[in-house]
Write a protein that holds these residues in place. Structure first.
Motif, short mmCIF file in Angstrom:
data_model
loop_
_atom_site.label_atom_id
_atom_site.label_comp_id
_atom_site.label_asym_id
_atom_site.label_seq_id
_atom_site.Cartn_x
_atom_site.Cartn_y
_atom_site.Cartn_z
N ARG A 86 0.82 -1.22 0.00
CA ARG A 86 0.00 0.00 0.00
C ARG A 86 0.85 1.26 0.00
O ARG A 86 0.62 2.19 -0.78
N GLU A 87 1.85 1.30 0.87
CA GLU A 87 2.66 2.50 1.01
C GLU A 87 3.46 2.79 -0.26
O GLU A 87 3.59 3.94 -0.69
N GLY A 88 3.98 1.74 -0.89
CA GLY A 88 4.71 1.91 -2.14
C GLY A 88 3.80 2.41 -3.25
O GLY A 88 4.20 3.22 -4.09
N CYS A 89 2.56 1.95 -3.26
CA CYS A 89 1.61 2.39 -4.27
C CYS A 89 1.30 3.88 -4.10
O CYS A 89 1.21 4.62 -5.09
N ALA A 132 10.86 17.20 4.17
CA ALA A 132 9.64 17.53 4.91
C ALA A 132 8.91 16.23 5.20
O ALA A 132 9.08 15.24 4.49
N GLU A 133 8.10 16.26 6.24
CA GLU A 133 7.33 15.08 6.60
C GLU A 133 5.99 15.52 7.15
O GLU A 133 5.85 16.60 7.71
N PHE A 134 4.99 14.68 6.94
CA PHE A 134 3.68 14.91 7.52
C PHE A 134 2.97 13.59 7.70
O PHE A 134 3.33 12.59 7.08
N ASP A 135 1.97 13.60 8.56
CA ASP A 135 1.19 12.40 8.82
C ASP A 135 -0.22 12.58 8.28
O ASP A 135 -0.80 13.66 8.37
N SER A 157 5.37 5.39 4.91
CA SER A 157 5.35 4.27 5.84
C SER A 157 4.04 4.32 6.64
O SER A 157 3.42 5.37 6.78
N ALA A 158 3.65 3.17 7.16
CA ALA A 158 2.46 3.09 7.99
C ALA A 158 2.78 3.59 9.39
O ALA A 158 3.89 3.40 9.89
N THR A 159 1.80 4.24 10.01
CA THR A 159 1.96 4.64 11.41
C THR A 159 1.24 3.61 12.28
O THR A 159 0.39 2.86 11.80
N GLY A 216 -2.65 3.51 12.19
CA GLY A 216 -3.39 3.16 10.98
C GLY A 216 -3.31 4.20 9.90
O GLY A 216 -3.89 4.04 8.83
N GLY A 217 -2.60 5.29 10.16
CA GLY A 217 -2.43 6.33 9.16
C GLY A 217 -1.15 6.12 8.36
O GLY A 217 -0.58 5.02 8.34
N LEU A 218 -0.71 7.18 7.73
CA LEU A 218 0.53 7.14 6.94
C LEU A 218 1.46 8.27 7.36
O LEU A 218 1.01 9.37 7.68
N ARG A 219 2.74 8.00 7.34
CA ARG A 219 3.76 9.05 7.49
C ARG A 219 4.43 9.20 6.12
O ARG A 219 4.90 8.23 5.53
#
Length: 142
Positions: free
Chosen positions: A27-30, A54-57, A91-93, A96-99
């Motif tokens: 999922r994350e790669g997609c 930069a990074e966000f969730d 990446s998965a947090t 259940g979210g994404l970073r």
């Protein structure tokens, strides 16, 4: 590359808007491939320079909402900061979210080669797992 054959992305013909497809083993790669596909529809990032990290969730939600959240963030940063991602790591947090981690560059450091997306269309949105990995198809309003 074709869906189910590692990682990849492409844009496909669509009346008046832009349609992208992406695929990866997970999922994350997609999601990362979808961001790259989106950017490639309107910018040539070759030689863009180092940029900034930069990074966000993205908070937990169903898979389609996570994908839309990431793509909406690309549009938001384009409109408000004049930046776009040239590399994306997702990446998965634990919640259940994404970073999402990006290397961002100023739009002045790239060549614009197409119409800049204004929104992610929810109709005909597809994102999910299949027998050979994850894939998505998204229409971008331009």
């Amino acid at each position: 590359m074709r869906p189910g054959s590692g990682r990849g992305r492409r844009s496909v013909a669509h009346t008046a808007d832009v349609r992208i497809e992406a695929w990866a083993p997970d999922r994350e790669g997609c999601v990362a491939e979808a961001v790259a596909a989106m950017v490639e529809t309107f910018a040539d990032t070759t030689g863009a320079g180092p940029g900034v990290e930069a990074e966000f969730d993205v908070p937990a939600g169903d898979d389609a909402d996570l994908l839309v959240g990431v793509l909406d963030e690309v549009i938001f940063r384009l409109e408000t900061a004049g930046t776009l991602p040239v590399t994306t790591r997702v990446s998965a947090t634990g919640s259940g979210g994404l970073r999402v981690r990006w290397r961002l560059v100023d739009t002045g450091a790239v060549e614009l080669v197409g119409a800049v997306p204004k929104a992610v269309a929810l109709q005909e949105l597809r994102f999910g797992p299949g027998p050979r990995g994850w894939s998505c198809a998204v229409t971008l309003d331009v």
